[in-house]
Scaffold this motif. Structure first.
Motif, short mmCIF file in Angstrom:
data_model
loop_
_atom_site.label_atom_id
_atom_site.label_comp_id
_atom_site.label_asym_id
_atom_site.label_seq_id
_atom_site.Cartn_x
_atom_site.Cartn_y
_atom_site.Cartn_z
N VAL A 147 0.84 -1.21 0.00
CA VAL A 147 0.00 0.00 0.00
C VAL A 147 0.87 1.25 0.00
CG1 VAL A 147 -1.69 1.31 1.33
CG2 VAL A 147 -1.95 -1.17 1.08
N LEU A 148 1.96 1.23 0.76
CA LEU A 148 2.84 2.39 0.81
C LEU A 148 3.79 2.45 -0.39
CD1 LEU A 148 3.89 2.34 4.58
CD2 LEU A 148 2.15 3.77 3.51
N GLY A 149 4.26 1.31 -0.84
CA GLY A 149 5.29 1.28 -1.86
C GLY A 149 4.78 1.50 -3.27
N TYR A 150 3.54 1.09 -3.56
CA TYR A 150 3.05 1.23 -4.94
C TYR A 150 2.93 2.69 -5.36
CZ TYR A 150 0.75 -0.31 -9.21
OH TYR A 150 0.45 -0.57 -10.52
N PRO A 210 11.98 -1.15 1.14
CA PRO A 210 12.73 -1.05 -0.13
C PRO A 210 12.64 -2.29 -1.00
CG PRO A 210 14.04 -0.18 1.68
CD PRO A 210 12.85 -0.84 2.29
N PHE A 211 12.49 -3.48 -0.39
CA PHE A 211 12.36 -4.69 -1.18
C PHE A 211 11.04 -4.72 -1.97
CE2 PHE A 211 15.26 -5.92 2.22
CZ PHE A 211 16.26 -6.55 1.51
N MET A 212 10.07 -3.93 -1.54
CA MET A 212 8.82 -3.81 -2.27
C MET A 212 8.91 -2.71 -3.33
SD MET A 212 5.65 -4.80 -2.72
CE MET A 212 5.17 -5.70 -1.24
N VAL A 213 9.53 -1.61 -2.98
CA VAL A 213 9.53 -0.44 -3.88
C VAL A 213 10.36 -0.71 -5.13
CG1 VAL A 213 10.21 1.98 -4.09
CG2 VAL A 213 9.11 1.16 -2.00
N LEU A 214 11.53 -1.31 -4.99
CA LEU A 214 12.43 -1.45 -6.13
C LEU A 214 11.86 -2.34 -7.24
CD1 LEU A 214 15.88 -1.61 -4.29
CD2 LEU A 214 14.80 0.33 -5.45
N PRO A 215 11.30 -3.54 -6.95
CA PRO A 215 10.69 -4.31 -8.05
C PRO A 215 9.49 -3.59 -8.67
CG PRO A 215 11.10 -5.71 -6.14
CD PRO A 215 11.32 -4.31 -5.70
N LEU A 216 8.70 -2.90 -7.85
CA LEU A 216 7.58 -2.15 -8.39
C LEU A 216 8.07 -1.04 -9.31
CD1 LEU A 216 5.25 -1.84 -5.27
CD2 LEU A 216 4.77 -3.10 -7.37
N TYR A 217 9.12 -0.36 -8.91
CA TYR A 217 9.68 0.69 -9.76
C TYR A 217 10.17 0.13 -11.09
CZ TYR A 217 13.23 3.73 -11.72
OH TYR A 217 13.98 4.46 -12.59
N LEU A 241 4.53 5.22 -4.14
CA LEU A 241 5.88 5.76 -4.18
C LEU A 241 6.61 5.32 -5.44
CD1 LEU A 241 8.24 7.26 -2.91
CD2 LEU A 241 8.75 5.19 -1.59
N ALA A 242 6.53 4.02 -5.77
CA ALA A 242 7.19 3.52 -6.96
C ALA A 242 6.60 4.14 -8.23
CB ALA A 242 7.08 2.00 -7.02
N TYR A 243 5.27 4.33 -8.25
CA TYR A 243 4.63 4.93 -9.42
C TYR A 243 5.08 6.38 -9.59
CZ TYR A 243 1.03 6.39 -12.72
OH TYR A 243 0.37 6.87 -13.82
N ALA A 244 5.16 7.11 -8.48
CA ALA A 244 5.59 8.51 -8.56
C ALA A 244 7.03 8.62 -9.05
CB ALA A 244 5.44 9.16 -7.19
N ILE A 245 7.90 7.73 -8.58
CA ILE A 245 9.30 7.78 -9.00
C ILE A 245 9.42 7.40 -10.48
CG2 ILE A 245 11.57 6.76 -8.66
CD1 ILE A 245 10.88 6.37 -5.75
N ALA A 246 8.68 6.39 -10.92
CA ALA A 246 8.81 5.90 -12.28
C ALA A 246 8.16 6.81 -13.31
CB ALA A 246 8.23 4.49 -12.38
N GLN A 247 7.03 7.42 -12.96
CA GLN A 247 6.25 8.14 -13.96
C GLN A 247 6.20 9.65 -13.77
OE1 GLN A 247 4.76 6.64 -16.61
NE2 GLN A 247 5.55 4.65 -15.98
#
Length: 311
Positions: free
Chosen positions: A111-114, A193-200, A116-122
């Protein structure tokens, strides 16, 4: 006239380059190419054999020792499969607690990482590299120090507990440390971080033209996310949840420092069995039970997710 007759007869006329027959590839070259992938896998295979397969076999043998033995007198191999039944009967609450804590931490990390990863990637633009550094910055500090920092933050005299106690509906004896909440918070922080990096990595490969096409077809933002973004990012979701859940289920540092014996997970029991009680057969049996439980849950999850591509 001769050229026309030659051409009609299938021959090459004057000025026509002769046909070059393809040269057969040498058999040695084919064999070399066929064995190249296996040679590339050889170093990793040897590493896994020496440091995973062999220790696992040794651990399996240890789990079947007679528990009446000791380090001083030695153990006898009696193939005591009852060690597994005894371990389940004695410590099944810790197995369930480990799965629940790890599952809650994984859900919160998702819930927290998705976003964040979307904001960093897009959406991050030129700030992308800086944000990625901020995500992995906690790894510059050891796991133990990070957990001790959370112990200070969640302490009864800390600013966070003081803030909650200042609210009118919170009792004066409210506390966060030494509770399941503290253990789950520690797991979330350490494994986020183990969740955020693969999502990114998955969202970074998302083709923006697909999102634009969805908007051109008058899809709402919610429909675009549900029909386009989420399905295309499922490999990252699966990879992130696996990388978060598996180490969280076997963790024992957070429960040791942020909880009490009432919050101990199966990792704490294994640690105590190996290093304190010196009950090697039961510790090995618990280790295999943890491994089997995680494998069953992981395979069930991957099969239910319906995707074979994992980042």
């Amino acid at each position: 006239m001769t050229a026309l007759v030659g051409a009609a007869a299938g021959g090459a006329g004057p000025g026509t380059p002769p046909e070059v027959e393809p040269v057969a590839e040498p058999v040695a070259g084919k064999k070399r190419r066929r064995w190249t992938p296996y040679l590339l896998l050889l170093p990793g295979g040897i590493w896994l054999l020496l440091f995973f397969v062999v220790p696992s076999i040794q651990l399996a043998g240890t789990s079947l020792y007679d528990r009446a033995g000791s380090l001083e007198n030695g153990y006898s191999q009696t193939f005591a499969f009852g060690n597994y039944l005894d371990a389940i009967q004695a410590y099944w609450p810790h197995l369930v607690r480990s799965a629940v804590y790890a599952g809650l931490a994984t859900i919160i990390c998702l819930v927290l990482g998705y976003p964040l990863a979307y904001a960093i990637a897009q959406k991050s633009g030129r700030w992308r590299n800086l944000l990625l550094v901020c995500v992995i910055a906690p790894f510059f500090t050891t796991f133990l120090v990070r957990t001790l920092a959370w112990k200070s933050i969640l302490s009864d005299n800390g600013w966070l507990v003081g803030f909650f106690r200042g609210l009118p509906f919170v009792p004066d004896d409210f506390r966060l440390l030494a509770t399941p909440t503290a253990v789950v918070c520690g797991l979330v922080y350490n494994f986020l971080p183990f969740m955020v990096l693969p999502l990114y990595a998955s969202l970074d490969r998302l083709d923006g033209r697909l999102l634009e096409a969805s908007r051109d077809l008058y899809a709402t933002p919610v429909a675009t996310f549900r029909k386009v973004t989420l399905p295309l990012s499922m490999p990252g979701v699966i990879a992130g949840t696996l990388l978060t859940f598996i180490p969280a289920a076997g963790d024992y540092i957070n429960a040791e420092l942020l909880g009490t014996p009432n919050e101990y997970m199966i990792g704490n029991v294994i640690d105590s069995s190996f290093l304190v009680r010196l009950d090697y057969p039961q510790a090995a049996a618990l280790s295999f039970l943890l491994m089997a439980t995680i494998l069953v849950m992981v395979f069930s999850y991957v099969r239910a997710a319906g995707t074979e591509e994992v980042v």
